[in-house]
Design a protein around this motif. Structure first.
Motif, PDB file in Angstrom:
ATOM      1  N   ARG A  26      72.491  58.145 100.491  1.00 50.76           N
ATOM      2  CA  ARG A  26      73.903  57.730 100.359  1.00 50.76           C
ATOM      3  C   ARG A  26      74.058  56.223 100.564  1.00 50.76           C
ATOM      4  O   ARG A  26      74.873  55.775 101.381  1.00 50.76           O
ATOM      5  CB  ARG A  26      74.789  58.502 101.326  1.00 50.76           C
ATOM      6  CG  ARG A  26      74.836  59.986 101.014  1.00 50.76           C
ATOM      7  CD  ARG A  26      75.925  60.709 101.756  1.00 50.76           C
ATOM      8  NE  ARG A  26      76.065  62.063 101.231  1.00 50.76           N
ATOM      9  CZ  ARG A  26      77.057  62.879 101.504  1.00 50.76           C
ATOM     10  NH1 ARG A  26      78.011  62.486 102.314  1.00 50.76           N
ATOM     11  NH2 ARG A  26      77.111  64.089 100.991  1.00 50.76           N
ATOM     12  N   PHE A  42      79.127  59.047  93.543  1.00 52.48           N
ATOM     13  CA  PHE A  42      79.553  58.400  94.798  1.00 52.48           C
ATOM     14  C   PHE A  42      80.500  57.225  94.524  1.00 52.48           C
ATOM     15  O   PHE A  42      80.657  56.792  93.380  1.00 52.48           O
ATOM     16  CB  PHE A  42      78.326  57.884  95.568  1.00 52.48           C
ATOM     17  CG  PHE A  42      77.500  58.974  96.176  1.00 52.48           C
ATOM     18  CD1 PHE A  42      77.708  59.388  97.489  1.00 52.48           C
ATOM     19  CD2 PHE A  42      76.517  59.624  95.441  1.00 52.48           C
ATOM     20  CE1 PHE A  42      76.971  60.402  98.054  1.00 52.48           C
ATOM     21  CE2 PHE A  42      75.767  60.645  96.001  1.00 52.48           C
ATOM     22  CZ  PHE A  42      75.993  61.031  97.312  1.00 52.48           C
ATOM     23  N   TRP A  73      81.939  53.315  96.692  1.00 50.95           N
ATOM     24  CA  TRP A  73      81.950  52.485  97.906  1.00 50.95           C
ATOM     25  C   TRP A  73      83.412  52.293  98.273  1.00 50.95           C
ATOM     26  O   TRP A  73      84.192  51.751  97.468  1.00 50.95           O
ATOM     27  CB  TRP A  73      81.267  51.140  97.639  1.00 50.95           C
ATOM     28  CG  TRP A  73      81.097  50.305  98.874  1.00 50.95           C
ATOM     29  CD1 TRP A  73      80.542  50.711 100.057  1.00 50.95           C
ATOM     30  CD2 TRP A  73      81.477  48.936  99.051  1.00 50.95           C
ATOM     31  NE1 TRP A  73      80.566  49.672 100.966  1.00 50.95           N
ATOM     32  CE2 TRP A  73      81.137  48.578 100.386  1.00 50.95           C
ATOM     33  CE3 TRP A  73      82.070  47.976  98.238  1.00 50.95           C
ATOM     34  CZ2 TRP A  73      81.365  47.308 100.902  1.00 50.95           C
ATOM     35  CZ3 TRP A  73      82.302  46.705  98.747  1.00 50.95           C
ATOM     36  CH2 TRP A  73      81.948  46.380 100.064  1.00 50.95           C
ATOM     37  N   PRO A  74      83.868  52.733  99.449  1.00 47.82           N
ATOM     38  CA  PRO A  74      85.303  52.782  99.724  1.00 47.82           C
ATOM     39  C   PRO A  74      86.103  51.480  99.636  1.00 47.82           C
ATOM     40  O   PRO A  74      87.249  51.521  99.195  1.00 47.82           O
ATOM     41  CB  PRO A  74      85.372  53.404 101.119  1.00 47.82           C
ATOM     42  CG  PRO A  74      84.162  54.299 101.160  1.00 47.82           C
ATOM     43  CD  PRO A  74      83.103  53.505 100.442  1.00 47.82           C
ATOM     44  N   TYR A  88      88.977  55.883 104.626  1.00 50.70           N
ATOM     45  CA  TYR A  88      87.537  55.623 104.505  1.00 50.70           C
ATOM     46  C   TYR A  88      87.060  54.346 105.191  1.00 50.70           C
ATOM     47  O   TYR A  88      85.857  54.110 105.273  1.00 50.70           O
ATOM     48  CB  TYR A  88      87.159  55.541 103.019  1.00 50.70           C
ATOM     49  CG  TYR A  88      87.354  56.853 102.288  1.00 50.70           C
ATOM     50  CD1 TYR A  88      86.474  57.918 102.480  1.00 50.70           C
ATOM     51  CD2 TYR A  88      88.416  57.038 101.415  1.00 50.70           C
ATOM     52  CE1 TYR A  88      86.648  59.118 101.803  1.00 50.70           C
ATOM     53  CE2 TYR A  88      88.598  58.236 100.738  1.00 50.70           C
ATOM     54  CZ  TYR A  88      87.720  59.271 100.935  1.00 50.70           C
ATOM     55  OH  TYR A  88      87.887  60.451 100.283  1.00 50.70           O
ATOM     56  N   ASN A 102      81.542  50.515 106.217  1.00 51.53           N
ATOM     57  CA  ASN A 102      80.856  50.996 105.023  1.00 51.53           C
ATOM     58  C   ASN A 102      79.675  50.121 104.615  1.00 51.53           C
ATOM     59  O   ASN A 102      79.319  50.063 103.443  1.00 51.53           O
ATOM     60  CB  ASN A 102      81.876  51.102 103.865  1.00 51.53           C
ATOM     61  CG  ASN A 102      82.859  52.239 104.093  1.00 51.53           C
ATOM     62  OD1 ASN A 102      82.500  53.408 103.939  1.00 51.53           O
ATOM     63  ND2 ASN A 102      84.072  51.913 104.495  1.00 51.53           N
ATOM     64  N   THR A 121      72.221  56.274 108.723  1.00 46.98           N
ATOM     65  CA  THR A 121      73.623  56.289 109.157  1.00 46.98           C
ATOM     66  C   THR A 121      73.729  56.240 110.677  1.00 46.98           C
ATOM     67  O   THR A 121      74.822  56.197 111.225  1.00 46.98           O
ATOM     68  CB  THR A 121      74.358  57.527 108.611  1.00 46.98           C
ATOM     69  OG1 THR A 121      73.526  58.657 108.813  1.00 46.98           O
ATOM     70  CG2 THR A 121      74.662  57.362 107.137  1.00 46.98           C
ATOM     71  N   ARG A 125      77.041  51.626 102.366  1.00 46.02           N
ATOM     72  CA  ARG A 125      77.093  53.069 102.608  1.00 46.02           C
ATOM     73  C   ARG A 125      78.004  53.730 101.559  1.00 46.02           C
ATOM     74  O   ARG A 125      79.132  53.290 101.357  1.00 46.02           O
ATOM     75  CB  ARG A 125      77.666  53.285 104.000  1.00 46.02           C
ATOM     76  CG  ARG A 125      77.837  54.710 104.384  1.00 46.02           C
ATOM     77  CD  ARG A 125      78.504  54.786 105.736  1.00 46.02           C
ATOM     78  NE  ARG A 125      78.475  56.157 106.191  1.00 46.02           N
ATOM     79  CZ  ARG A 125      78.508  56.518 107.450  1.00 46.02           C
ATOM     80  NH1 ARG A 125      78.582  55.618 108.395  1.00 46.02           N
ATOM     81  NH2 ARG A 125      78.474  57.788 107.784  1.00 46.02           N
ATOM     82  N   THR A 144      80.011  57.094  99.680  1.00 47.03           N
ATOM     83  CA  THR A 144      80.750  58.325  99.997  1.00 47.03           C
ATOM     84  C   THR A 144      80.870  59.131  98.706  1.00 47.03           C
ATOM     85  O   THR A 144      81.095  58.549  97.638  1.00 47.03           O
ATOM     86  CB  THR A 144      82.166  57.947 100.513  1.00 47.03           C
ATOM     87  OG1 THR A 144      82.015  57.187 101.710  1.00 47.03           O
ATOM     88  CG2 THR A 144      83.013  59.167 100.797  1.00 47.03           C
ATOM     89  N   SER A 155      94.433  59.651 101.758  1.00 48.79           N
ATOM     90  CA  SER A 155      93.502  58.635 101.237  1.00 48.79           C
ATOM     91  C   SER A 155      94.257  57.357 100.874  1.00 48.79           C
ATOM     92  O   SER A 155      93.638  56.345 100.556  1.00 48.79           O
ATOM     93  CB  SER A 155      92.742  59.176 100.032  1.00 48.79           C
ATOM     94  OG  SER A 155      93.624  59.756  99.111  1.00 48.79           O
TER      95      SER A 155
END
Ligand SMILES: Cc1cc2nc3c(=O)[nH]c(=O)nc-3n(C[C@H](O)[C@H](O)[C@H](O)COP(=O)(O)OP(=O)(O)OC[C@H]3O[C@@H](n4cnc5c(N)ncnc54)[C@H](O)[C@@H]3O)c2cc1C
Length: 469
Positions: free
Chosen positions: A109, A131, A133-134, A161, A167, A188, A216, A218, A252
């Motif tokens: 991830r 995935f 990336w926030p 997030y 992140n 992580t 990182r 998500t 969100s």
């Protein structure tokens, strides 16, 4: 031309040797475009260099450190606080040509990228494996990961997030002394050594130049729903924000537009806002397909209460996009209100939002400055736009006093002067109001340790010259 100091010619030659002549601009006309950002401030660097690999960044920083030449790292210049403006002259080191995606590892991830990678390109690469990336600033199509990390930039999704600090697993960077460092992990979990990753994130290029980031990832949500709720007054909307944040489903996005903002967009195409509405909440929930409808129901139930005029729960795609029409119409509409806007991005604890908005209304009335509030209510991060007409006598001075009082209000409520845009030049004079002298001195020592000759983005973030170690 001002030049780089006594060793001007030798420095220029060495710079071209490291980067190659094609990657150095020296004509003032070529350098000007690399001396501004979205703050509309501008200063001309004495040269612009384009790095294409990390070893060059190291060698250029070493050259600047030896010659005591200021160096400003630059992504795409979309920052709003003047952080990328080379006020001390010197060299702008653009990272835009270091834009490769180096590794995508869905099992772990994570995605490893160079600092010049555009946020949107990272999202597109991550999406191929399901995935994202926030961090999602609205400038995602243009801004770089290096800039995102340097400002800890985020957007609506941060409420669920988090920001780049939450992140980013690790990074590689070059300190002001030219030392290549590797911070963080590929896991992580990890607790060996000090957390230099979080220290460098948000430091606006004043401690190190980032040359690589391990981000990182998500999983992309399967589904999402938008909810639009209109209220008679800000107090009712603020109470609804508190109820939404106090129940178990984390939205969100949880965005707010205040009364004056609604007045501006009321007549825009697709925006259905009744005349008695003085506050709007735009809420989004996401998650597994089978759960989102229930999540939307739970959040909508929490948003209901005293002062609610209307609530709509949208489906997917265009249906949900319709509910965001008011938010999208707002930025262009602002331009019609006054020639100049002072755009702040303060943040207060969510529980203090009612007191904040009431206080801002009071300041707006006292100083006769229209103030448009909107933003990321779930993080208590409100974009507070002071609308100013410099042609009107006394308005600029009144706006300055209003801004000063606004910052005092934010700090009295336990907030911070910037939620996501950073300090740069714009807020530098106010930093001492938020950070006490002892803590500030520790920060100066950190800066001197990582950048002993104060070459990295001098004149930014900390309120007065740090000076050499
Ligand atoms: C239309 C628009 C919408 C925006 N929306 C948002 C938003 O929703 N949320 C938000 O938070 N911001 C937003 N911004 C502000 C801006 O886009 C962000 O701050 C962005 O992260 C800056 O990225 P950049 O690549 O343009 O960085 P730049 O402006 O080039 O640089 C910003 C800072 O980062 C430093 N820097 C750049 N690269 C490096 C590196 N490799 N190593 C060390 N330091 C480096 C620079 O020295 C400078 O201090 C918006 C801006 C615009 C114009």
């Amino acid at each position: 031309m001002k030049g780089f100091g006594p060793a001007d010619a030798a420095f220029r030659r060495a710079l071209r040797d490291v980067l190659g002549s094609d990657n150095v601009l020296e004509d003032p006309a070529d350098c000007w475009p690399y001396g501004y950002d979205n703050s509309r401030r501008q200063a001309r660097p004495e040269a612009v260099g384009f790095a294409t690999e990390a070893g060059q960044v190291r060698d250029v920083v070493r050259l600047c450190n030896e010659a005591h030449v200021p160096l400003v790292a630059r992504g795409r210049g979309t920052g709003t606080t003047g952080a990328a403006v080379p006020v001390a002259g010197g060299l702008v080191l653009s990272l835009e040509r270091m834009d490769r995606i180096l590794e995508l590892a869905p099992d772990d991830r994570l995605i490893v990228v160079e600092p010049g990678a555009i946020n949107r390109a990272v999202q597109e690469a991550a999406a191929t494996a399901g995935f994202f990336w926030p961090p999602d600033p609205s400038s995602a199509d243009y801004c770089t990961v290096g800039g995102n990390l340097a400002h800890n930039s985020a957007g609506p999704r941060a409420v669920k997030y988090g920001t780049p600090r939450e992140n980013t697993l690790g990074l590689r960077a070059v300190t002001g002394a030219g030392e290549p460092i590797r911070a963080g992990v590929r896991t992580t979990k990890g607790v060996v050594g000090y957390d230099l990753t979080r220290l460098i994130i948000g430091s606006e290029g004043t401690l190190a130049v980032i040359t690589e980031a391990t981000l990182r990832l998500t999983p992309l949500p399967e589904d999402r729903r938008a909810i639009r709720a209109l209220y008679t007054d800000i107090g009712s909307a603020a109470a609804a924000i508190a109820r939404v944040m106090a129940q178990p489903v984390t939205p969100s996005a949880l965005e707010y537009i205040g009364g004056l903002g609604l007045d501006l967009v009321r007549d825009s195409p697709g925006v259905r806002v009744p005349p008695d509405a003085r506050a709007l909440l735009l809420i989004e929930v996401d998650g597994p397909a089978g759960c989102v409808a229930d999540a939307a129901r739970a959040v909508a139930a929490a948003a209901k209460g005293a002062g609610l005029l209307d609530i709509e729960v949208g489906g997917r795609g265009e249906d949900a996009a319709d509910l965001w029409a008011a938010r999208k119409a707002l930025s262009p509409a602002l331009r019609g209100l006054a020639p100049k806007k002072v755009n702040e991005d303060v943040a207060v604890p969510v529980s203090r939002l009612p007191a904040f908005v009431e206080g801002v209304d009071g300041l707006s009335a006292r100083y006769r400055i229209p103030i448009v509030n909107f933003g990321h209510a779930g993080n208590g991060n409100i974009h507070t736009n002071l609308m100013v007409d410099p042609q009107e006598s006394g308005q600029v001075e009144r706006a300055e006093r209003c801004l000063s009082d606004l910052f005092n209000l934010v700090l009295a409520l336990g907030g911070t002067l910037s939620g996501e845009h950073g300090v740069g030049l714009e807020k530098r004079a106010f930093v001492t109001r938020e950070i006490d002298p002892v803590t500030l001195e520790v920060m100066r020592r950190v800066k001197r340790e990582l950048d002993p000759n104060d070459i990295l983005n001098p004149g930014k973030v900390l309120p007065e010259p740090v000076g050499p170690a």
